[in-house]
Structure formats: structure tokens, C-alpha cells
Design a protein around this motif. Structure first.
Motif, PDB file in Angstrom:
ATOM      1  N   ARG A   1     -14.192 -30.945 -48.383  1.00 10.22           N
ATOM      2  CA  ARG A   1     -13.650 -30.827 -47.031  1.00 10.22           C
ATOM      3  C   ARG A   1     -13.777 -29.401 -46.517  1.00 10.22           C
ATOM      4  O   ARG A   1     -14.106 -29.185 -45.346  1.00 10.22           O
ATOM      5  CB  ARG A   1     -12.179 -31.252 -47.044  1.00 10.22           C
ATOM      6  N   GLU A   2     -13.509 -28.430 -47.388  1.00  9.85           N
ATOM      7  CA  GLU A   2     -13.604 -27.033 -46.960  1.00  9.85           C
ATOM      8  C   GLU A   2     -15.024 -26.678 -46.536  1.00  9.85           C
ATOM      9  O   GLU A   2     -15.240 -25.992 -45.531  1.00  9.85           O
ATOM     10  CB  GLU A   2     -13.139 -26.109 -48.093  1.00  9.85           C
TER      11      GLU A   2
ATOM     12  N   VAL B   1     -17.185 -33.285 -37.123  1.00  3.89           N
ATOM     13  CA  VAL B   1     -16.985 -33.229 -38.565  1.00  3.89           C
ATOM     14  C   VAL B   1     -16.106 -34.394 -38.980  1.00  3.89           C
ATOM     15  O   VAL B   1     -15.201 -34.802 -38.243  1.00  3.89           O
ATOM     16  CB  VAL B   1     -16.352 -31.884 -38.987  1.00  3.89           C
ATOM     17  N   ALA B   2     -16.377 -34.954 -40.170  1.00  4.42           N
ATOM     18  CA  ALA B   2     -15.607 -36.098 -40.661  1.00  4.42           C
ATOM     19  C   ALA B   2     -15.393 -35.961 -42.164  1.00  4.42           C
ATOM     20  O   ALA B   2     -16.357 -35.820 -42.922  1.00  4.42           O
ATOM     21  CB  ALA B   2     -16.328 -37.410 -40.341  1.00  4.42           C
ATOM     22  N   TYR B   3     -14.128 -36.002 -42.575  1.00  8.07           N
ATOM     23  CA  TYR B   3     -13.800 -35.996 -43.998  1.00  8.07           C
ATOM     24  C   TYR B   3     -12.441 -36.651 -44.184  1.00  8.07           C
ATOM     25  O   TYR B   3     -11.687 -36.871 -43.224  1.00  8.07           O
ATOM     26  CB  TYR B   3     -13.799 -34.576 -44.570  1.00  8.07           C
ATOM     27  N   GLY B   4     -12.129 -36.989 -45.426  1.00  6.06           N
ATOM     28  CA  GLY B   4     -10.880 -37.676 -45.719  1.00  6.06           C
ATOM     29  C   GLY B   4      -9.693 -36.738 -45.776  1.00  6.06           C
ATOM     30  O   GLY B   4      -9.826 -35.527 -45.627  1.00  6.06           O
ATOM     31  N   GLY B   5      -8.518 -37.334 -45.982  1.00  9.81           N
ATOM     32  CA  GLY B   5      -7.298 -36.551 -46.083  1.00  9.81           C
ATOM     33  C   GLY B   5      -6.653 -36.231 -44.755  1.00  9.81           C
ATOM     34  O   GLY B   5      -5.593 -35.602 -44.715  1.00  9.81           O
TER      35      GLY B   5
ATOM     36  N   THR C   1     -18.301 -35.626 -45.425  1.00  4.40           N
ATOM     37  CA  THR C   1     -18.272 -35.900 -46.856  1.00  4.40           C
ATOM     38  C   THR C   1     -18.641 -37.368 -47.058  1.00  4.40           C
ATOM     39  O   THR C   1     -18.403 -38.203 -46.177  1.00  4.40           O
ATOM     40  CB  THR C   1     -16.881 -35.621 -47.442  1.00  4.40           C
ATOM     41  N   PRO C   2     -19.234 -37.719 -48.208  1.00  4.41           N
ATOM     42  CA  PRO C   2     -19.738 -39.087 -48.384  1.00  4.41           C
ATOM     43  C   PRO C   2     -18.684 -40.176 -48.267  1.00  4.41           C
ATOM     44  O   PRO C   2     -18.943 -41.231 -47.670  1.00  4.41           O
ATOM     45  CB  PRO C   2     -20.339 -39.047 -49.794  1.00  4.41           C
ATOM     46  N   GLY C   3     -17.490 -39.952 -48.829  1.00  2.53           N
ATOM     47  CA  GLY C   3     -16.477 -41.000 -48.805  1.00  2.53           C
ATOM     48  C   GLY C   3     -16.049 -41.389 -47.404  1.00  2.53           C
ATOM     49  O   GLY C   3     -16.032 -42.578 -47.049  1.00  2.53           O
ATOM     50  N   ARG C   4     -15.686 -40.423 -46.585  1.00  3.69           N
ATOM     51  CA  ARG C   4     -15.252 -40.725 -45.217  1.00  3.69           C
ATOM     52  C   ARG C   4     -16.413 -41.283 -44.388  1.00  3.69           C
ATOM     53  O   ARG C   4     -16.211 -42.158 -43.545  1.00  3.69           O
ATOM     54  CB  ARG C   4     -14.669 -39.470 -44.568  1.00  3.69           C
ATOM     55  N   LEU C   5     -17.622 -40.800 -44.630  1.00  7.40           N
ATOM     56  CA  LEU C   5     -18.775 -41.316 -43.898  1.00  7.40           C
ATOM     57  C   LEU C   5     -18.962 -42.807 -44.156  1.00  7.40           C
ATOM     58  O   LEU C   5     -19.206 -43.585 -43.223  1.00  7.40           O
ATOM     59  CB  LEU C   5     -20.034 -40.553 -44.312  1.00  7.40           C
ATOM     60  N   LEU C   6     -18.837 -43.211 -45.396  1.00 11.56           N
ATOM     61  CA  LEU C   6     -18.955 -44.644 -45.717  1.00 11.56           C
ATOM     62  C   LEU C   6     -17.845 -45.451 -45.064  1.00 11.56           C
ATOM     63  O   LEU C   6     -18.081 -46.565 -44.572  1.00 11.56           O
ATOM     64  CB  LEU C   6     -18.927 -44.848 -47.232  1.00 11.56           C
ATOM     65  N   ASP C   7     -16.630 -44.919 -45.054  1.00 15.41           N
ATOM     66  CA  ASP C   7     -15.522 -45.618 -44.403  1.00 15.41           C
ATOM     67  C   ASP C   7     -15.820 -45.858 -42.927  1.00 15.41           C
ATOM     68  O   ASP C   7     -15.581 -46.958 -42.395  1.00 15.41           O
ATOM     69  CB  ASP C   7     -14.229 -44.809 -44.543  1.00 15.41           C
ATOM     70  N   LEU C   8     -16.345 -44.843 -42.258  1.00 18.38           N
ATOM     71  CA  LEU C   8     -16.674 -44.978 -40.837  1.00 18.38           C
ATOM     72  C   LEU C   8     -17.782 -45.989 -40.623  1.00 18.38           C
ATOM     73  O   LEU C   8     -17.745 -46.787 -39.671  1.00 18.38           O
ATOM     74  CB  LEU C   8     -17.090 -43.616 -40.274  1.00 18.38           C
TER      75      LEU C   8
ATOM     76  N   PRO D   1      -2.378 -31.983 -49.785  1.00 21.46           N
ATOM     77  CA  PRO D   1      -2.876 -32.611 -48.557  1.00 21.46           C
ATOM     78  C   PRO D   1      -3.856 -31.688 -47.843  1.00 21.46           C
ATOM     79  O   PRO D   1      -3.755 -30.456 -47.931  1.00 21.46           O
ATOM     80  CB  PRO D   1      -1.596 -32.817 -47.730  1.00 21.46           C
ATOM     81  N   GLN D   2      -4.808 -32.283 -47.126  1.00 25.78           N
ATOM     82  CA  GLN D   2      -5.831 -31.476 -46.496  1.00 25.78           C
ATOM     83  C   GLN D   2      -5.259 -30.467 -45.506  1.00 25.78           C
ATOM     84  O   GLN D   2      -5.718 -29.328 -45.426  1.00 25.78           O
ATOM     85  CB  GLN D   2      -6.856 -32.373 -45.788  1.00 25.78           C
ATOM     86  N   LEU D   3      -4.252 -30.865 -44.754  1.00 21.41           N
ATOM     87  CA  LEU D   3      -3.676 -29.939 -43.785  1.00 21.41           C
ATOM     88  C   LEU D   3      -3.049 -28.726 -44.484  1.00 21.41           C
ATOM     89  O   LEU D   3      -3.117 -27.605 -43.976  1.00 21.41           O
ATOM     90  CB  LEU D   3      -2.629 -30.657 -42.921  1.00 21.41           C
ATOM     91  N   ALA D   4      -2.463 -28.951 -45.670  1.00 22.90           N
ATOM     92  CA  ALA D   4      -1.890 -27.842 -46.435  1.00 22.90           C
ATOM     93  C   ALA D   4      -2.988 -26.927 -46.956  1.00 22.90           C
ATOM     94  O   ALA D   4      -2.828 -25.703 -47.010  1.00 22.90           O
ATOM     95  CB  ALA D   4      -1.044 -28.374 -47.594  1.00 22.90           C
ATOM     96  N   ARG D   5      -4.117 -27.497 -47.336  1.00 22.45           N
ATOM     97  CA  ARG D   5      -5.244 -26.697 -47.810  1.00 22.45           C
ATOM     98  C   ARG D   5      -5.812 -25.842 -46.672  1.00 22.45           C
ATOM     99  O   ARG D   5      -6.139 -24.666 -46.863  1.00 22.45           O
ATOM    100  CB  ARG D   5      -6.321 -27.614 -48.397  1.00 22.45           C
ATOM    101  N   ILE D   6      -5.936 -26.450 -45.499  1.00 23.64           N
ATOM    102  CA  ILE D   6      -6.438 -25.710 -44.340  1.00 23.64           C
ATOM    103  C   ILE D   6      -5.502 -24.554 -43.997  1.00 23.64           C
ATOM    104  O   ILE D   6      -5.935 -23.432 -43.716  1.00 23.64           O
ATOM    105  CB  ILE D   6      -6.604 -26.652 -43.137  1.00 23.64           C
ATOM    106  N   LYS D   7      -4.183 -24.827 -44.043  1.00 18.21           N
ATOM    107  CA  LYS D   7      -3.209 -23.791 -43.734  1.00 18.21           C
ATOM    108  C   LYS D   7      -3.278 -22.645 -44.736  1.00 18.21           C
ATOM    109  O   LYS D   7      -3.223 -21.461 -44.362  1.00 18.21           O
ATOM    110  CB  LYS D   7      -1.798 -24.389 -43.728  1.00 18.21           C
ATOM    111  N   ALA D   8      -3.413 -22.969 -46.032  1.00 23.15           N
ATOM    112  CA  ALA D   8      -3.489 -21.932 -47.066  1.00 23.15           C
ATOM    113  C   ALA D   8      -4.712 -21.047 -46.852  1.00 23.15           C
ATOM    114  O   ALA D   8      -4.638 -19.813 -46.979  1.00 23.15           O
ATOM    115  CB  ALA D   8      -3.528 -22.574 -48.449  1.00 23.15           C
TER     116      ALA D   8
END
Length: 505
Positions: A84-85, A107-111, A131-138, A279-286
Motif C-alpha cells: 500500500r505504501e 490508486v487502489a489498495y486494501g485496508g 495492489t493485486p488483491g484489491r485490483l482483483l476485488d474490483l 490499519p492502513q489509515l494508521a500506517r499512513i498517519k505514522a
């Protein structure tokens, strides 16, 4: 050579001038003309040498020159990334470079919630970074079609295999148009990636801007040997003694990351973490806080090794050596970027001697060793056998030559060579692996039968994690009786710590 000499259009040249890009890097000089000519590309270059601009600039130009626009729920260019990063980083690059062009990117990714991503796709997108996982979901939801796809970029494809996206990649490749331009960029080129390139690329141009699996020459590397239990206190000691400012620290396990962050915060040091359980939002904030210097120490697992682009980062510390040697190159590639100088320090204990040997074999360089007074290793780190470790001058005490161990581990068996590849289509699931970036409760798949762990990597095995949450492989046990000397060293360590935690471990 200037960017204008690469036949880039005025809209891109104006943008490059505004952001201070003056001279193309070696990989950009080779890749941009080839991509503009429509060639498939297999490119190897050190991290931090401008790989993203090398493919983003020519792809944006081709899309702009061809005109037209993507139909609703369609895309014209797809960039696949492992984390995701890294997805955010590459997307921001496309957004910046294409500022003066009439193109849409997303941009598209999970979390994170899917609805904002769906809303952008409904309008049609020229460039999608995913990222591959979210792309397949879409795609499965019918929100994304590939019939207009003209170009596919695989950025850090080796990391995608490491994280277990093999099955997802097989499904995606089957859904993409057969006629397309395909570009594969990576800082390392293991046999698995070359096999993938053979199947996906058509008469590709191979670009090697630098020796594979090497760090930038501007990064000064060294090792501090110590015992495993002393690593936290040694890190604190070095942080204070050497006046480290901003530091990116890599720890092998998620639990270890949080333990180190807790220790640092308990000592009044601003620290935060990034790993797959957050969580992704926590990672982005960090990451934002670290970039803004609101956090002095960012502690991460290898999930962040290829997705962090921090301007002028001075120092990377390997609190633990990585289980896969190639990850060492990506970790230390967070510093010394774009020609800047940087430093990479590794804290190494006896249990990690095989990991150190693998890193030195991969990079072709013997890392200088040192010991810090008061933190010497009771269990000596044996010689790697590649060469005599270089002593480091200065106030730091040079590491003594390792004595012959009483009980040494048997030499690691060489990994089985990858099977010979042919031109027949690969069945689904042909790459194998495990997802580091999965939600914590999601069931993890075993490695596939063809491409499991990297050959020649310590800790590489069949069907298991890459040691992400386990102990390092290749242990070497060294026994010694030190008596009064150990007691004196313990007292020295306590005296060396200013404002520390006393004898509490």
C-alpha cells in the motif's frame, strides 16, 4: 544529457523543471526512449535511482499523444505494486508528473473503504496504480474492465511473489489483453523474476543501470556485534551517543516492532510503527508524522522496505537482519537516494551469522564490524568466511576476531535450483508464497509447488513463512564462561547509559 534530449513533450518538461529535475539518471536515459518506442522492458536498477520516473514519464506521454479517454470502469495503463505504501508513492509520482496533461490517475489498495475507488473508476481512469488483491476485488465486482488496457507495469515484482500474490497475479494475467506493452522494473532480479519475464514480455530490452543486488555507493554500511538481549539497550545507547536524528529501523516481527516502540516511548523518544497488523489509515498517519519530523524513530517490518520515499533520510538501522538477503538491499535503499549520502547500521548477534553471510554474499561486500564498549557480545559472532572483517576506527572499540566456536552449526544445504522453464502457459498458482500484508485473521496460503522461497536464501524452505514472525535460521551456538568479565561489562553498560533504565531489561 537533458530530459529534452529524450524527446519528452513540453507539458512533461515544464513539470520536470518546476520540481527541479535537470539531468536524467542512467536508468531513465535507457528506459525512456525504449518505452516511447513501444518496447517491452526488463529493467534492474538500485532503489532510489529514479525507476518510477523512468516508466511514468514515457507512459504519460504515450497516453497523452494518443488522445482519447478511458471509458467508464475502464483503464488504459495499469501499474501493479506489492504494498500500500508503494502504491501511494507511485500514484503521487504519476499525479505530479502528469500535472500539465489532460489525464486521470487513481490508486487502489486494501485496508481502506472501496467506495471512493469505485467512484473514480466509474468515470474511467487513464492510469491506475494498484495492489493485486484489491485490483482483483474490483474486477470481480464488475467495477473494472481491461479491454482498453494498453500498458502493464510490474513494479517490484519479486516482492509481490515474496508476499504471496502469485495466485492473484496468475488470475490477473489471464484477464489482461494479450496485446499490450509490458514493463518489469525491480532492484533485484532473482531467477523467479527472470522466469516470469520470459513468459510475460515480448522480445524485451534488458536495462541494467547498476550491478544487481547492490546498495548505492553513497550508503556507508557497518555492523555492530552484540548479544541478542543487549540489542535494545545498544540501540538506545547509540541513538544518544551519536546524536542520531531521524532514524528508520527495521525489525523482523510485528511483535518485535511494538516492543521496540514501547521501549523508545518509555524513554521519552517520539516513535511510531508500520507493519501489517496496523490499519492502513494508521500506517499512513505514522508515515506522515515521520516525514514531518514529528516522529524521530519509525520502526517497521519489511512491508515498508519498498514503499517509503523519505527525502534526505540520513540513517537506516537493521535491528534484525532480514531472513531474505535481497530485502537488505531494499531496506538500506531508503537512505542514500538520488545521489545523497546515507548510513546503514546493522545490529548482529551470533544467531544471525548465516543471515549476515547471505547478505555479504549477495552484495559482494564484507561489512565492517565494530563493538561498542560495554555492549560486547558474550557469544561471539563468528567470521562469515567471506573475508576478514574490517575494524572500524574511532572511539568505538573494534570487534575482536571470533574464536573458534565450540559447537558450530552444520553448513546449510544448498537450495534446490529452480526448475527449467519452458514456453508453455503457467497454471494458476504457479508462483507461490505468503502475504505479509494480509489482515491478521485471514487464512494464509502455502507456497506453490514451483516458485517457493528464493534459492540460496537462508531460512528458505517449502511451505512456510519467510521467518517473518519466527526466529532467524542458521544458528551458531558459542559457549563461553566469562565470570567476572561479564559482571564488569554489565556494570560498564549501566554506567554508559545516560537517563536510561538502569539494570532493568
Amino acid at each position: 544529457m537533458s530530459f529534452a534530449s529524450l524527446d519528452l513533450i513540453d507539458g512533461l518538461l515544464r513539470t520536470l523543471e518546476s520540481i527541479g529535475y535537470k539531468t536524467p539518471t542512467p536508468v531513465q536515459k535507457q528506459a525512456i526512449p525504449a518505452i516511447l518506442a513501444g518496447r517491452d522492458l526488463l529493467a534492474a536498477a538500485q532503489t532510489g535511482t529514479g525507476k518510477t520516473a523512468a516508466f511514468a514519464l514515457p507512459l504519460l506521454q504515450r497516453l497523452a499523444m494518443e488522445g482519447g479517454q478511458a471509458a467508464p470502469n475502464h483503464i488504459r495503463c495499469l501499474v501493479l505494486v506489492p504494498t500500500r505504501e508503494l502504491a501511494d508513492q507511485v500514484y503521487q509520482s504519476f499525479h505530479t508528473y502528469g500535472f500539465n496533461l489532460p489525464l486521470r490517475s487513481a490508486v487502489a489498495y486494501g485496508g481502506v473503504p472501496m467506495e471512493p475507488q469505485l467512484a473514480k473508476l466509474r468515470k474511467g481512469v487513464d492510469v491506475l496504480v494498484a495492489t493485486p488483491g484489491r485490483l482483483l476485488d474490483l474486477h470481480r465486482k464488475g467495477a473494472l474492465e481491461f479491454t482498453q488496457l494498453q500498458a502493464l507495469v510490474l513494479d517490484e515484482a519479486d516482492r509481490m511473489l515474496d508476499l504471496g500474490f502469485a495466485d492473484d497475479l496468475d488470475l490477473l494475467f489471464a484477464a489482461l489483453p494479450a496485446v499490450r506493452q509490458t514493463l518489469l522494473f525491480s532492484a533485484t532480479m532473482p531467477d523467479t523474476i527472470r522466469a516470469m519475464a520470459k513468459q510475460l514480455l515480448r522480445e524485451p530490452l534488458s536495462v541494467q543501470a547498476s550491478a544487481p543486488n547492490t546498495a548505492a555507493h553513497t550508503v556507508r554500511q557497518m555492523v555492530f556485534t552484540t548479544d541478542k538481549r543487549h540489542k535494545p539497550d545498544l540501540f538506545l545507547h547509540l541513538l544518544r551517543k551519536q546524536g542520531w536524528g531521524q532514524v528508520l529501523v527495521f525489525v523482523k516481527t510485528r511483535k518485535g516492532v511494538e516492543q521496540l516502540v514501547g521501549l523508545l516511548q518509555g524513554e521519552g523518544i517520539a516513535a511510531d510503527s508500520i507493519h501489517g497488523d496496523k490499519p492502513q489509515l494508521a500506517r499512513i498517519k505514522a508515515l506522515k508524522r515521520f516525514k514531518a519530523n514529528a516522529v524521530q524513530v519509525l520502526v517497521a517490518t519489511d512491508v515498508a522496505a519498498r514503499g517509503l520515499d523519505i527525502e534526505a533520510l540520513p540513517l537506516v538501522v537493521n535491528f534484525d537482519l532480514p531472513t531474505v538477503a535481497e530485502d537488505y538491499v531494499h531496506r538500506i535503499g531508503r537512505t542514500g537516494r538520488a545521489g545523497a549520502t546515507g548510513q546503514a547500521i546493522s545490529l548482529v548477534c551470533a544467531d544471525e551469522v548465516e543471515l549476515l553471510r547471505a547478505v555479504e554474499k549477495l552484495t559482494g561486500a564484507v561489512l565492517p564490524r565494530a563493538e561498542e564498549a560495554g555492549f560486547e557480545a558474550d557469544h561471539r559472532v563468528p567470521s562469515t568466511g567471506t573475508a576478514v572483517a574490517q575494524a572500524v576506527r574511532g572511539t568505538t572499540k573494534p570487534a575482536r576476531s571470533a574464536a573458534k566456536p565450540v559447537n558450530t552449526a552444520k553448513p546449510a544445504k544448498p537450495a534446490k535450483p529452480a526448475p527449467k522453464q519452458d514456453d508453455t502457459p503457467r497454471p494458476a498458482g504457479g508462483f507461490g508464497g505468503l502475504k505479509e500484508d494480509l489482515p491478521p485473521k485471514e487464512k494464509q496460503r502455502p507456497r506453490g509447488p514451483i516458485y517457493g522461497a528464493r534459492s540460496g536464501s537462508p531460512g528458505a524452505g517449502t511451505g512456510g513463512q519467510r521467518g517473518r514472525d519466527g526466529a532467524a535460521g542458521g544458528k551458531v551456538m558459542v559457549t563461553a564462561t566469562r565470570g567476572a568479565k561479564s559482571t564488569a561489562r554489565a556494570a560498564g553498560r549501566a554506567a554508559a547509559k545516560t537517563g536510561g533504565r538502569g539494570n532493568k531489561r
